[in-house]
Design an enzyme around this catalytic site. Structure first.
Site, short mmCIF file in Angstrom:
data_model
loop_
_atom_site.label_atom_id
_atom_site.label_comp_id
_atom_site.label_asym_id
_atom_site.label_seq_id
_atom_site.Cartn_x
_atom_site.Cartn_y
_atom_site.Cartn_z
N GLU A 26 5.90 -12.75 -2.04
CA GLU A 26 4.71 -12.31 -1.30
C GLU A 26 3.59 -13.34 -1.35
O GLU A 26 3.78 -14.24 -1.98
CB GLU A 26 4.03 -11.22 -1.87
CG GLU A 26 3.48 -11.25 -3.23
CD GLU A 26 2.11 -10.21 -3.29
OE1 GLU A 26 1.32 -10.05 -2.46
OE2 GLU A 26 2.15 -9.72 -4.61
N LYS A 159 -1.45 -3.67 -11.99
CA LYS A 159 -2.66 -4.25 -12.42
C LYS A 159 -3.39 -3.36 -13.33
O LYS A 159 -3.47 -2.21 -12.83
CB LYS A 159 -3.54 -4.66 -11.10
CG LYS A 159 -2.65 -6.01 -10.73
CD LYS A 159 -3.31 -6.56 -9.44
CE LYS A 159 -3.24 -5.43 -8.34
NZ LYS A 159 -2.78 -5.84 -7.09
N1 PSU Z 1 -0.69 -8.64 -7.95
C1 PSU Z 1 -1.31 -9.86 -8.07
N2 PSU Z 1 -2.12 -10.40 -7.51
C2 PSU Z 1 -2.47 -9.89 -6.07
C3 PSU Z 1 -1.56 -8.67 -5.87
C4 PSU Z 1 -0.85 -8.12 -6.60
O1 PSU Z 1 -1.15 -10.15 -9.55
O2 PSU Z 1 -3.02 -10.57 -5.43
C5 PSU Z 1 -1.97 -8.00 -4.30
C6 PSU Z 1 -0.46 -7.74 -3.80
O3 PSU Z 1 -0.28 -8.23 -2.65
C7 PSU Z 1 -0.80 -6.19 -3.59
C8 PSU Z 1 -2.12 -5.86 -3.38
O4 PSU Z 1 0.28 -5.64 -2.50
O5 PSU Z 1 -2.82 -6.86 -4.31
C9 PSU Z 1 -2.56 -4.68 -3.58
O6 PSU Z 1 -3.89 -4.62 -2.85
P1 PSU Z 1 -4.31 -3.06 -2.52
O7 PSU Z 1 -4.88 -2.53 -3.82
O8 PSU Z 1 -5.55 -3.39 -1.59
O9 PSU Z 1 -3.49 -2.25 -1.74
#
Ligand code: PSU
Ligand code: MN
Length: 314
Positions: A26, A159
């Site tokens: 990604e 996370k």
């Molecule tokens: N995990 C990481 N760093 C990130 C993300 C995930 O270590 O930057 C990103 C991924 O792209 C994931 C997104 O899909 O954060 C989730 O964001 P949200 O909670 O706004 O859906």
């Protein structure tokens, strides 16, 4: 190949022609998850970890409105510079029509990878159910997308800034398979142990490949497999430092009234700053380990081709 309007990097085109294993990566992690200019170096290291473990990396993103599977180093640098949009699945068509540069989240990357016939994807940690979600309804589109996308996502759980237990419950409801890689505990990203048991444990890339084969042979479940790959305990972020940082970060989040898609980047940046780069080091190790394991899984799953040319239903 398929008929979708997706551009392929030359290295990915060659890999697909030769039937070599490919791992999707990604770009949100690069543009919104890691600070510039470390993010450029790390993006290169992630791709190298995939190559070192027997597969071809395909970093996914949008350049000037074109969906690209297999960004070039120059394109990755462009997205790393900081002005790219954060694109989930719902954003892809709007971003394309407006000619935007964009980084794809776990949700968007898995959906595009699946449309491109790539069956294995490595990231750091999934999005999930945020704390306070009972008030804010903030649940990452990652979960809903994984429910209908046949891909393996190698990650270090979700996370730790999230409500891990609630996220596991939602994954169950949504029909997303979750297995620990050589562990029966669900990892918490920066932390080796996120505090919850797992029902399934897989022990080798070959065993993961067997799961994919069975899924395809059954033709019953079209959802993702989350392969949770924990950091070794001596490599995790110090749990006391983690907890203190998280408490402070969540308080600041409320104070600064940060909401929506800005929440995750805000908290990750706060961690990196507040731990004087320690969380960044851990974050990078997580991604590199996941990229390596994903490559081994992709190699074990070859030559059985990944499902080609299906679309992701709305
Ligand atoms: N995990 C990481 N760093 C990130 C993300 C995930 O270590 O930057 C990103 C991924 O792209 C994931 C997104 O899909 O954060 C989730 O964001 P949200 O909670 O706004 O859906
Ligand atoms: Mn969100």
């Amino acid at each position: 190949m398929n008929d979708f309007a997706i551009q392929y990097g030359d290295h990915v085109t060659r890999a697909r022609r030769d039937g070599r294993p490919v791992v999707a990566l990604e770009s949100t992690i690069i543009s919104h998850g890691l600070p510039h200019p470390d993010n450029i170096r790390v993006a290169g290291e992630i791709e190298q970890a995939v190559r070192d473990n027997g597969a071809v990396p395909a970093t996914i993103g949008m350049i000037g409105g074109e969906l690209v599977v297999g960004l070039s180093p120059a394109q990755i640098e462009r997205l790393a510079a900081g002005s790219a949009a954060k694109l989930s699945v719902r954003d892809l068509a709007v971003a394309a029509a407006t000619g935007a540069d964009g980084a794809t989240t776990v949700a968007a990357t898995s959906a595009v990878a699946a449309a491109a016939g790539i069956g294995v994807f490595a990231t750091g940690g999934l999005g999930g159910v945020h704390r306070e979600a009972n008030h804010t309804f903030d649940e990452s589109a990652d979960l809903n997308t994984l429910a209908r996308t046949p891909i393996v996502v190698v990650c270090a759980g979700v996370k730790s800034i999230l409500d891990v237990g609630a996220t596991l419950e939602r994954l169950e409801t949504l029909g997303v398979a979750v297995a620990g890689y050589r562990t029966s505990r669900f990892p918490g990203f920066y932390l080796t142990d996120g505090g919850h048991d797992l029902y399934w444990t897989l022990e080798s890339p070959a065993q993961v490949a067997a799961v994919l084969k069975a899924r395809d042979e059954h033709g019953v479940s079209r959802g993702a497999l989350v392969l949770a790959n924990p950091l070794p305990a001596d490599e995790q972020l110090d749990p006391a430092l983690h907890d203190a940082t998280l408490t402070e970060g969540l308080a600041n989040l409320a104070r600064d009234r940060v909401t929506g898609k800005d929440v995750t980047p805000y908290l990750l940046a706060f961690f990196h700053e507040r731990t004087a780069g320690k969380s960044l080091e851990v974050n990078v190790r997580i991604i590199l380990r996941n990229a390596a394991l994903a490559a081994q899984v992709a190699a074990a799953a070859a030559p059985a081709p990944a499902p080609l040319g299906f679309s992701v239903p709305a």
